[in-house]
Design an enzyme around this catalytic site. Sequence first.
Site, short mmCIF file in Angstrom:
data_model
loop_
_atom_site.label_atom_id
_atom_site.label_comp_id
_atom_site.label_asym_id
_atom_site.label_seq_id
_atom_site.Cartn_x
_atom_site.Cartn_y
_atom_site.Cartn_z
N TRP A 1 0.59 -1.24 -0.14
CA TRP A 1 0.00 0.12 -0.04
C TRP A 1 0.89 1.48 -0.09
CZ3 TRP A 1 -0.45 -4.11 3.24
CH2 TRP A 1 -1.44 -5.12 2.80
N ASP A 2 2.09 1.37 -0.11
CA ASP A 2 2.99 2.39 0.05
C ASP A 2 2.96 3.15 1.33
OD1 ASP A 2 4.84 4.12 -0.71
OD2 ASP A 2 3.38 5.51 -1.72
N MET A 3 2.82 1.98 2.20
CA MET A 3 2.56 3.00 3.67
C MET A 3 4.25 2.76 4.38
SD MET A 3 -0.27 3.47 4.33
CE MET A 3 -1.89 3.40 3.78
N LYS B 1 1.80 6.22 8.56
CA LYS B 1 0.64 6.89 7.48
C LYS B 1 -0.57 6.08 8.20
CE LYS B 1 3.32 7.45 3.23
NZ LYS B 1 3.53 7.07 1.86
#
Length: 852
Positions: free
Chosen positions: A530-532, A558
Amino acid sequence: MEKFVAIIMAIFAAPLLIGGAYLLSLGGSPYYLFAGVIMLTTAFLLFKKHWSAYGLYALFIVATIVWALWESGFYWWALAPRVGFPLIFGLLMLLPWVSNKMRGHKTPISTSAASTPTTTDTTKKSPLYYWGLLASVGVGALLSFGSLANNATDKLGELDLSATDDGEQNATSTDTAANLGDPLSNGQQTPDGEWSAYGRTDYGQRYSPLTQINTDNVKDLELAWQIQTGDVKGPDDVGETTYQATPLKIGNALYLCTPHNWVMALDADSGESLWTFDPKVEKNLQRQHQTCRGVSYYAGQSGSNTTPALTNEETSNNSAITNKAAATSNVMVEKIAGNTFENASKQCDAKIFIPTSDAKLYALDPNTGQRCQDFGDDGALDLMHNMPFNQAGYYYSTSPPVIAGDTIIVAGAVNDNYDVNSPSGVIRAYNVNTGELLWNWDSGDPENTAPFDVNDPTQTYKTSSPNSWAIASADEELGLAYFPMGNRTPDQLGSYRNAAEEKYATSVVALDIKTGEARWVQQFVHHDLWDMDTPAQPTLLDLDTADGVQPALVVPTKQGDVYVLNRATGEPIVPIKERDAPQGYLVAGEHAAPTQPYSGLSFEPAPLTEKDMWGASLIDQMMCRIEFNQLNYDGRYTPPSTNGSLVYPGNFGTFNWGGIAVDPENGVMFGMPTYLAFTSKLIPRETLGDAETNKGEQGVNANEGADYAVELGPFLSPLGVPCQQPPWGTIAGADLATGEIAYQRKNGTVQDLSPIPIKLELGVPGIGGPIITKGGVAFLSAATENNFRAYDLKNGDVLWNVRIPAGGQATPMTYLNSKGEQMVLLVAGGHGSVGTTIGDYVLAYKLGDQSK
């Protein structure tokens, strides 16, 4: 007039009828279809001038009110889009120019006692229908506007600030000096009146011990000076060209960087330019970011920067100054014209370091801005050495390096989702005086920390390994540097990762300052799809806990979790637990972690439901409901999919690089949790076609070499506002030892987001960070409106609020000028991605009575 209202109502009803039927077919609310049918029928009856239109519409308003209260409760911003437009049409129907045209019953009218009675159509209003509609509109308006008095979203409370209520610590709090950071390289602590690193010190607390500005007098802050740097976003710049810099204050000078990596030294009293270093970084549209968050300072070893207190004469001439003995160093910067990049290099002891967007690291003399000739190649290092791939614009540092002793440690950003074969996310340590490579820690090969031969092209770091793009922290006494880790590109595809990358991605890792070896790691997302990325600087403090004083590390994420760890061991102070995570919608060859961690201190929002969808009207609210039901969503950590998945919290982050500020004496934090859902869609390579790609983090990114491209973006209505209901931005305070949130309140108005500049306090998203002072004040300007605010740290009350000429998406700082006056400084230049006003301002404030 009645026909005009009928036509407008029919036009409005048509999309509700069509969209409502489609929404119902998706399993959504039947209300919108019902509303379309009733409004279309009302429009027909109104066009025919039938009083029954009024009775039918009155019942519709009553039904709408009941439905709205059931869905949203007594909350104005949820009620307004549900009942607003129905009430507006009801008001139009009540206008005499409409109601007088309705057909009534026959009534005999006599002109005189002797005349013959006649009959005519009256224009008297039907008591049953007209007054019924009037009553329903009145009740709807009363309930809606009455909800304005109900604080339905804020949590109100107070932090315990007893350690500094009287400006002094109590007997149980930890030692202040030990909590404020390690000494500088010259052996001295950062003087009270200075700001020597991005977070004031390498502890990253964003906390100043100054008390001159406090909760009683902060309302008296006035603009002392402002300047414009001259570096502005141009037509050929990337979309995210943005001011994010927090200046340093050393001696008589402020040091800051601009988006195109200029370094400027400004007079701390007046803002006058002393020197400017412009490395002439070429523009490159392949960069995802054109920004600079700050520079780094090395105090050197020769001599001692004495820090004399103010004289008696100075203090007597300014009785308002309470920090009379707060010291500043004796560095005196010269005024030099022109671009010092073009001047001859020189020998340096102290140094200012600037990383640039063309992957260089420069060392500069703080006094003159000249390059330091003994560092690297005449003052510069090329950070692309030993990279496996060296596409221009794919690797660069946006955050200042961390300096510990005689070591400068440099990390960098790798473009998300542009190419499977991208530069490495390696973290490297260099000698601060010579530029010699001391060690390299690559999360793709973490055991091999011996320095590579920078001249041997056969020695290369790992391809696309997880990087650390945010600010790092350091504790020299423990010998550890702490790096927030990102993900491996492609961010939404996990099949390219090796075991080491899986271990260190989306975490915080503690590296040995001398060897680069990883001493511990704490991961915040398993198998991140999730591009966290861990986005913010870890904050270090000594924290009073139920188990005694512990060396703590605090890092926000995030997802909204705030992790509180023992910084010596990585063990949690506030508990960390695991819970089940969604497993559906995966593409072939992918998997999702069965569980994910979460912290006992968390600002994560509740999962979204269809009832949470929002809009300015029923129509765009309905459109958001339709999209919500079309997207895959099983709550937090729903995997990305070819159909499209909802990601909430979105990868914009509940917290981003602005992070939090911590009061180390009271063990509390202040931050700006933001809530904005995103969508994530995987696009099979064969269906990508000629879609425009690689225009930034948002939009479609190609993932060259992968089976799927990815499309990312915020979850917005057709009108461009968030699809989930406000607040979208808040401020909050929490106790770090107990994990208890004391307060959380909506923050910011839509005056700079709306076509009409109305100060409606919905709580708007933002990016940037806060600071705290010992005077009990928190300063923050990161919201997506051009305002700078001061808050009472204890309860979040706004104490001071001023308009500024551009977006303030940077973290402020505070310092003492040469007169001993406390200044508060903010860089305001806007943010390309969030669309705030672009500029190039540096703004300095001080108490008004000091300038009289």
